[in-house]
Design an enzyme around this catalytic site. Structure first.
Site, mmCIF file in Angstrom:
data_model
loop_
_atom_site.group_PDB
_atom_site.id
_atom_site.type_symbol
_atom_site.label_atom_id
_atom_site.label_comp_id
_atom_site.label_asym_id
_atom_site.label_seq_id
_atom_site.Cartn_x
_atom_site.Cartn_y
_atom_site.Cartn_z
ATOM 1 N N GLY A 69 0.845 -1.187 0.000
ATOM 2 C CA GLY A 69 0.000 0.000 0.000
ATOM 3 C C GLY A 69 0.880 1.236 0.000
ATOM 4 O O GLY A 69 2.060 1.168 0.367
ATOM 5 N N GLN A 74 3.164 9.817 1.218
ATOM 6 C CA GLN A 74 4.433 9.092 1.069
ATOM 7 C C GLN A 74 5.133 9.426 -0.241
ATOM 8 O O GLN A 74 6.286 9.025 -0.434
ATOM 9 C CB GLN A 74 4.205 7.590 1.187
ATOM 10 C CG GLN A 74 3.799 7.152 2.587
ATOM 11 C CD GLN A 74 3.652 5.661 2.682
ATOM 12 O OE1 GLN A 74 2.611 5.110 2.352
ATOM 13 N NE2 GLN A 74 4.721 4.984 3.103
ATOM 14 N N CYS A 120 6.908 -0.305 6.733
ATOM 15 C CA CYS A 120 6.431 0.914 6.093
ATOM 16 C C CYS A 120 7.479 1.365 5.089
ATOM 17 O O CYS A 120 8.680 1.384 5.405
ATOM 18 C CB CYS A 120 6.195 2.006 7.142
ATOM 19 S SG CYS A 120 5.635 3.584 6.455
ATOM 20 N N LEU A 121 7.032 1.735 3.896
ATOM 21 C CA LEU A 121 7.975 2.166 2.869
ATOM 22 C C LEU A 121 8.686 3.452 3.254
ATOM 23 O O LEU A 121 9.750 3.749 2.709
ATOM 24 C CB LEU A 121 7.241 2.351 1.536
ATOM 25 C CG LEU A 121 6.543 1.094 0.990
ATOM 26 C CD1 LEU A 121 5.901 1.395 -0.362
ATOM 27 C CD2 LEU A 121 7.511 -0.075 0.881
ATOM 28 N N HIS A 162 -3.267 0.787 8.251
ATOM 29 C CA HIS A 162 -1.958 1.445 8.140
ATOM 30 C C HIS A 162 -2.039 2.645 7.188
ATOM 31 O O HIS A 162 -1.543 3.737 7.511
ATOM 32 C CB HIS A 162 -0.941 0.415 7.633
ATOM 33 C CG HIS A 162 0.437 0.925 7.431
ATOM 34 N ND1 HIS A 162 1.510 0.520 8.206
ATOM 35 C CD2 HIS A 162 0.966 1.793 6.515
ATOM 36 C CE1 HIS A 162 2.612 1.124 7.788
ATOM 37 N NE2 HIS A 162 2.304 1.897 6.760
ATOM 38 N N GLU A 163 -2.676 2.449 6.032
ATOM 39 C CA GLU A 163 -2.730 3.529 5.045
ATOM 40 C C GLU A 163 -3.671 4.650 5.492
ATOM 41 O O GLU A 163 -3.399 5.833 5.233
ATOM 42 C CB GLU A 163 -3.143 2.983 3.676
ATOM 43 C CG GLU A 163 -2.211 1.920 3.099
ATOM 44 C CD GLU A 163 -0.749 2.338 3.042
ATOM 45 O OE1 GLU A 163 -0.473 3.550 2.916
ATOM 46 O OE2 GLU A 163 0.118 1.458 3.130
ATOM 47 N N HIS A 166 -1.797 6.868 7.736
ATOM 48 C CA HIS A 166 -0.973 7.831 7.001
ATOM 49 C C HIS A 166 -1.785 9.081 6.654
ATOM 50 O O HIS A 166 -1.302 10.210 6.794
ATOM 51 C CB HIS A 166 -0.432 7.215 5.708
ATOM 52 C CG HIS A 166 0.852 6.462 5.865
ATOM 53 N ND1 HIS A 166 1.991 7.017 6.400
ATOM 54 C CD2 HIS A 166 1.187 5.178 5.537
ATOM 55 C CE1 HIS A 166 2.968 6.123 6.404
ATOM 56 N NE2 HIS A 166 2.509 5.002 5.881
#
Length: 208
Positions: A69, A74, A120-121, A162-163, A166
């Protein structure tokens, strides 16, 4: 049960990469500590080619970074939006995007917490256990402004949660103790070069 759901709806087949990625360009992924990741994002109010192009870029950037995701902040854009391509615990693949996502508040009686590994990216290379509900329902819009509901269980529920975090200006490190947060940042420091080398190789492979 269908093996793929796109935008919350079952489909008979779907390519390995979402078609949006073929139209996209790779963007730089922001890292923890950058302001855009740590403040709530603005609602999307304009729907059109610019939003569609951002979604295309986000899909390709997510695949290059080997993510499940990716939220708009991000890639440095402070809008409430995320894309995903994520399997649930039954191996069913879920692909799509959600504009202006809001998580339903689920009754504690209808959920259980799973304490499982999460990365997480924007914290490249770190993996930590984070407790999250095993079911999630996200409501929002698609890129054309049409209402959308996406439900997930297991790992896909974790992705949706999670997204959406963000979009609210939270990273998963915010859910950790101080000691765990330091551990995650040490992991990221140790593995960052390796992660970025793999991403660079993926750019060549996916766009070549």
């Amino acid at each position: 049960m269908p093996s793929v759901f796109v935008q919350g709806r079952p489909v008979e087949s779907y390519p390995p990469l979402a078609p949006e990625a073929r139209r996209g360009s790779v963007r730089r992924i922001t890292e923890v500590g950058e302001e855009v990741l740590h403040k709530p994002c603005r609602d999307v109010t304009e729907f059109g080619p610019d939003l569609a192009a951002l979604i295309d870029d986000m899909f390709l950037t997510m695949y290059v970074a080997e993510g499940a995701g990716l939220a708009a902040n991000q890639v440095g854009v402070g809008l409430r939006l995320f894309v995903y391509d994520c399997a649930d615990d039954d191996g069913v693949r879920h692909v799509g995007h959600v504009v202006n996502p809001v998580l339903d508040a689920l009754s504690p009686a209808g959920r259980r917490l799973l304490d499982e590994g999460e990365g997480c990216l924007s914290v490249p290379g770190a993996l930590m256990d984070v407790a999250r509900p095993d079911r999630a329902v996200v409501r929002g819009l698609d890129k054309d402004g049409r209402p959308l509901v996406v439900e997930g269980t297991g790992y896909f529920a974790r992705c949706l949660e999670h997204e959406t975090d963000h979009c609210d200006g939270r990273v998963y490190l915010d859910r950790l103790s101080g000691r765990e947060r330091m551990d995650a940042l040490r992991q990221a420091a140790d593995r960052r070069d390796e992660v970025f080398a793999r991403r660079a190789a993926n750019v060549v492979a996916l766009k070549g």
